[in-house]
Scaffold this motif. Structure first.
Motif, PDB file in Angstrom:
ATOM      1  N   ILE A 202       0.694  -1.337   0.058  1.00  0.00           N
ATOM      2  CA  ILE A 202      -0.062   0.113  -0.032  1.00  0.00           C
ATOM      3  C   ILE A 202       1.074   1.319  -0.128  1.00  0.00           C
ATOM      4  N   LEU A 208       7.743   5.972  -2.409  1.00  0.00           N
ATOM      5  CA  LEU A 208       7.305   4.498  -2.517  1.00  0.00           C
ATOM      6  C   LEU A 208       7.322   4.167  -3.947  1.00  0.00           C
ATOM      7  N   GLU A 230      14.835   1.741   8.051  1.00  0.00           N
ATOM      8  CA  GLU A 230      14.668   1.591   9.413  1.00  0.00           C
ATOM      9  C   GLU A 230      13.673   0.387   9.651  1.00  0.00           C
ATOM     10  N   GLY A 232      10.422  -1.738  10.466  1.00  0.00           N
ATOM     11  CA  GLY A 232       9.194  -1.660  10.151  1.00  0.00           C
ATOM     12  C   GLY A 232       8.814  -1.037   8.832  1.00  0.00           C
ATOM     13  N   THR A 233       9.813  -0.501   7.947  1.00  0.00           N
ATOM     14  CA  THR A 233       9.586   0.141   6.797  1.00  0.00           C
ATOM     15  C   THR A 233       8.752  -0.740   5.626  1.00  0.00           C
ATOM     16  N   LYS A 235      10.658  -3.678   4.447  1.00  0.00           N
ATOM     17  CA  LYS A 235      11.804  -4.398   3.725  1.00  0.00           C
ATOM     18  C   LYS A 235      11.509  -5.818   3.357  1.00  0.00           C
ATOM     19  N   GLU A 236      10.895  -6.702   4.298  1.00  0.00           N
ATOM     20  CA  GLU A 236      10.435  -8.021   4.039  1.00  0.00           C
ATOM     21  C   GLU A 236       9.504  -8.160   2.914  1.00  0.00           C
ATOM     22  N   ASP A 300      17.785 -11.972   5.969  1.00  0.00           N
ATOM     23  CA  ASP A 300      17.210 -10.934   6.770  1.00  0.00           C
ATOM     24  C   ASP A 300      18.234 -10.464   8.055  1.00  0.00           C
ATOM     25  N   ASN A 342      18.496  -3.178   8.836  1.00  0.00           N
ATOM     26  CA  ASN A 342      18.068  -1.923   9.257  1.00  0.00           C
ATOM     27  C   ASN A 342      19.412  -0.995   9.953  1.00  0.00           C
ATOM     28  N   PHE A 386      -5.351  -1.231   6.865  1.00  0.00           N
ATOM     29  CA  PHE A 386      -5.297  -1.954   8.174  1.00  0.00           C
ATOM     30  C   PHE A 386      -6.512  -2.149   8.771  1.00  0.00           C
ATOM     31  N   VAL A 418       5.789   1.497   9.477  1.00  0.00           N
ATOM     32  CA  VAL A 418       4.479   0.914   9.083  1.00  0.00           C
ATOM     33  C   VAL A 418       4.009  -0.078  10.079  1.00  0.00           C
ATOM     34  N   ARG A 419       5.152  -0.888  10.773  1.00  0.00           N
ATOM     35  CA  ARG A 419       4.682  -2.011  11.515  1.00  0.00           C
ATOM     36  C   ARG A 419       4.103  -1.234  12.941  1.00  0.00           C
TER      37      ARG A 419
HETATM   38  N1  LIG Z   1       3.554  -0.514   2.003  1.00  0.00           N
HETATM   39  C1  LIG Z   1       2.883  -1.437   2.837  1.00  0.00           C
HETATM   40  N2  LIG Z   1       1.868  -2.057   2.573  1.00  0.00           N
HETATM   41  C2  LIG Z   1       1.305  -2.730   3.501  1.00  0.00           C
HETATM   42  N3  LIG Z   1       1.820  -3.208   4.572  1.00  0.00           N
HETATM   43  C3  LIG Z   1       2.983  -2.911   4.751  1.00  0.00           C
HETATM   44  C4  LIG Z   1       3.788  -1.781   4.073  1.00  0.00           C
HETATM   45  N4  LIG Z   1       4.937  -2.012   4.585  1.00  0.00           N
HETATM   46  C5  LIG Z   1       4.974  -2.697   5.757  1.00  0.00           C
HETATM   47  N5  LIG Z   1       3.776  -3.258   5.891  1.00  0.00           N
HETATM   48  C6  LIG Z   1       3.691  -4.132   6.932  1.00  0.00           C
HETATM   49  O1  LIG Z   1       4.104  -3.419   7.995  1.00  0.00           O
HETATM   50  C7  LIG Z   1       4.922  -4.638   8.813  1.00  0.00           C
HETATM   51  C8  LIG Z   1       6.666  -4.527   8.924  1.00  0.00           C
HETATM   52  O2  LIG Z   1       7.096  -4.549   7.738  1.00  0.00           O
HETATM   53  P1  LIG Z   1       8.357  -5.544   7.374  1.00  0.00           P
HETATM   54  O3  LIG Z   1       8.327  -6.681   8.411  1.00  0.00           O
HETATM   55  O4  LIG Z   1       8.465  -5.875   5.992  1.00  0.00           O
HETATM   56  O5  LIG Z   1       9.374  -4.481   7.774  1.00  0.00           O
HETATM   57  P2  LIG Z   1      11.063  -4.763   8.087  1.00  0.00           P
HETATM   58  O6  LIG Z   1      11.409  -3.446   7.099  1.00  0.00           O
HETATM   59  O7  LIG Z   1      11.294  -5.859   7.473  1.00  0.00           O
HETATM   60  O8  LIG Z   1      11.343  -4.398   9.681  1.00  0.00           O
HETATM   61  P3  LIG Z   1      12.603  -4.930  10.389  1.00  0.00           P
HETATM   62  O9  LIG Z   1      13.701  -4.054  10.098  1.00  0.00           O
HETATM   63  O10 LIG Z   1      12.249  -4.575  11.876  1.00  0.00           O
HETATM   64  O11 LIG Z   1      12.553  -6.353  10.042  1.00  0.00           O
HETATM   65  C9  LIG Z   1       4.463  -5.876   8.016  1.00  0.00           C
HETATM   66  O12 LIG Z   1       3.504  -6.903   8.678  1.00  0.00           O
HETATM   67  C10 LIG Z   1       4.354  -5.552   6.740  1.00  0.00           C
HETATM   68  O13 LIG Z   1       3.124  -6.432   6.248  1.00  0.00           O
END
Ligand SMILES: Nc1ncnc2c1ncn2[C@@H]1O[C@H](COP(=O)(O)OP(=O)(O)OP(=O)(O)O)[C@@H](O)[C@H]1O
Ligand SMILES: [Mg+2]
Length: 513
Positions: A202, A208, A230, A232-233, A235-236, A300, A342, A386, A418-419
């Motif tokens: 999203i 983005l 960072e 929760g942005t 990445k996964e 990761d 991160n 959400f 986002v988390r």
């Molecule tokens: N653009 C997006 N649209 C929908 N959901 C998102 C989006 N970005 C992040 N999320 C949701 O936010 C949560 C955190 O994202 P993610 O696990 O990918 O973060 P991360 O960058 O890997 O964080 P970390 O470095 O802590 O591992 C997940 O549940 C993911 O589904």
């Protein structure tokens, strides 16, 4: 009277039958072996097992001994047809002492006519019963002798049939399980693909969009991708998008979290090990590199990888091959690597915690995930997304977010990205009883943020007032600024509503649009 000899022979056969049936997952082959034993040790001239075909509901021979294989495949019986069909229909054994004298005998296999001229035969057929339902029959031809004890023969064969029934039951269970797993797997794969195509990410802010563009550029190549940003942005999420938009989408996506695993475990996790490589290595285990063959390996938290594993990883990236722990065989890999972190890798490098050579190997195509505070326009899109997701998940009918609550979300700085937003909306949905998320459903950190740090903790009075103001604004929104109808909605008088509107400084004309 049975001799001790026959008793011993029967027992041996039971034992062998049990072992044969338990020893393989290929039922028909095991059945053929059992029939062979009957022929060899019990003088059965011919024998067969026929089972009901689930689709045609006809009896089909699945294993035989002493019969022509091709003839066997052609012959079917309906339930109730011939001796075998009757046994399955009634669930009771039938003995035909002298086959030549039995008119019911269909002899579809046309084998007995010839041999009967030389030798009279006895035919014994017993049902195979699974869960109290006859599903087939075991039939045997034996040489006719007038003094034969048919009850003993039937008893003996019934035990064999019961063992076969048990094996069939297990076979059915395994098959059902296999089918369920297969269905589930197809379903899950489909779901994964859908979840990680772009439509599930999203946001349409400029930063983005640049990320989407980069993913599209790189996905179909084999280039190593490094995701930074960072916590929760997302990445996964982007790592998945890279995989599911690549040519490797139908191959595995395998994730290893370098932070979650202790140093000693990570190498066996990545590269696998041979039996006996260390205490506790009872059998060979494939590592994630091997499991990801043809697909994508997602490393990761790569910034948390220990130094010695960094060296090994570097070698794999350079030479595209490795050995399992305790092994000598060199394994070639065909794996696309996506790494994420991160951490500030440059700083880790100058602190001597991250190898420079590995850094340059990974830093081929880097995608920076923008923090949420730098793409404020995504906050509301994400919040709505959400809201819908968690309303559905928790079976609640929460439809929207009130204007004051939106203001609070918009002015917050989102250190957890986002988390954090996701968690906050889930909590709000759970707390919400009215179908609309109000300011007081959001955590205190956001409340203070909205009041720009002047109030550190909300008093009861302030909270009640904020709630009241929310409710009124909401009602006015519904009635498009019509005070009279808003008062009716809130079950109060227009006069009281007017007073509160003034008290809270609510501007009714804002809702007239
Ligand atoms: N653009 C997006 N649209 C929908 N959901 C998102 C989006 N970005 C992040 N999320 C949701 O936010 C949560 C955190 O994202 P993610 O696990 O990918 O973060 P991360 O960058 O890997 O964080 P970390 O470095 O802590 O591992 C997940 O549940 C993911 O589904
Ligand atoms: Mg992550």
């Amino acid at each position: 009277m049975p001799t001790a000899d026959t008793e011993a022979r029967n027992l041996t056969t039971f034992l062998q039958t049990g072992q044969t049936l338990a020893g393989t997952l290929e039922l028909n082959r095991a059945l053929a072996r059992v029939l062979e034993t009957l022929g060899r040790h019990h003088g059965m001239v011919r024998s067969f097992v026929s089972l009901l075909d689930a689709e045609s509901n006809e009896l089909r021979i699945v294993a035989s001994h002493g019969l022509d294989e091709t003839a066997v495949r052609r012959v079917t019986y309906k339930i109730g047809e011939g001796i075998t069909g009757r046994v399955v229909q009634s669930g009771k054994p039938i003995v035909v002492p002298q086959v030549s004298r039995e008119p019911l005998f269909l002899d579809r296999l046309a084998v007995r006519k010839k041999s009967l001229k030389r030798q009279e035969l006895t035919f014994v057929c017993v049902p195979i019963v699974v869960n109290r339902k006859p599903l087939g029959a075991l039939g045997v031809d034996i040489k006719y002798t007038p003094e034969r004890d048919y009850e003993r023969v039937t008893g003996f064969l019934s035990i064999i049939a019961a063992m076969i029934a048990q094996a069939i039951k297990v076979d059915h269970l395994i098959e059902a399980d296999r089918r369920r797993l297969l269905d589930e797997n197809i379903h899950l794969k489909q779901e994964l693909r859908e979840r990680y195509d772009f439509s599930h990410i999203i946001g349409n802010s400029n930063p983005l969009r640049q990320v989407y563009e980069q993913v599209t550029q790189v996905a179909r190549t084999n280039t190593t991708v490094l995701l930074r940003g960072e916590s929760g942005t997302g990445k996964e999420l982007i790592a998945h998008a890279v995989h599911y938009n690549s040519l490797r989408a139908h191959k595995p996506f395998v994730k290893v979290s370098c932070a979650a695993l202790p140093e000693t475990l990570i190498e066996s996790e990545l590269f696998g090990y041979e039996r006996g490589a260390f205490t506790g290595a009872h059998s060979r285990k494939k590592g994630r590199f091997e499991l990801a063959d043809g697909g994508t390996l997602f490393l990761d938290e790569i910034g948390d990888l220990n130094m010695s594993t960094q060296i090994k990883l570097l070698r794999v990236l350079q030479e595209r091959e490795f050995e399992r722990l305790g092994g000598t065989e060199t394994i070639k890999i065909n794996v696309r690597l996506v790494a994420a972190t991160n951490r500030d890798l440059e700083q880790a490098m100058s602190a001597g915690q991250f190898r420079e050579d590995l850094y340059y190997r990974l830093n081929v195509f880097t995608i920076f995930m923008p923090p949420l505070r730098e793409r404020k326009s995504d906050v509301l899109l994400l919040a709505d997304h959400f809201l819908e997701k968690f309303s559905r998940e928790h079976n609640k009918n929460v439809k929207r977010i009130s204007t004051p609550a939106i203001d609070m979300l918009a002015s917050y700085h989102w250190p957890g990205n986002v988390r954090e937003l996701e968690n906050i909306i889930e909590r709000a949905v759970l707390l919400c009883e009215t179908g609309v998320i109000h300011g007081h459903h959001l955590p205190p950190t956001l409340q203070t943020a909205e009041r720009s740090g002047t109030i550190t903790r909300l008093s009861l009075d302030a909270a009640v007032q904020a709630y009241e103001s929310d409710l009124i604004q909401d009602a006015l929104k519904t009635t498009r600024g019509n005070r009279k109808r808003a008062a009716q909605l809130l079950d109060t008088t227009e006069r009281i509503l007017g007073y509160k509107v003034k008290k809270y400084g609510i501007e009714c004309h804002r809702f007239r649009a």
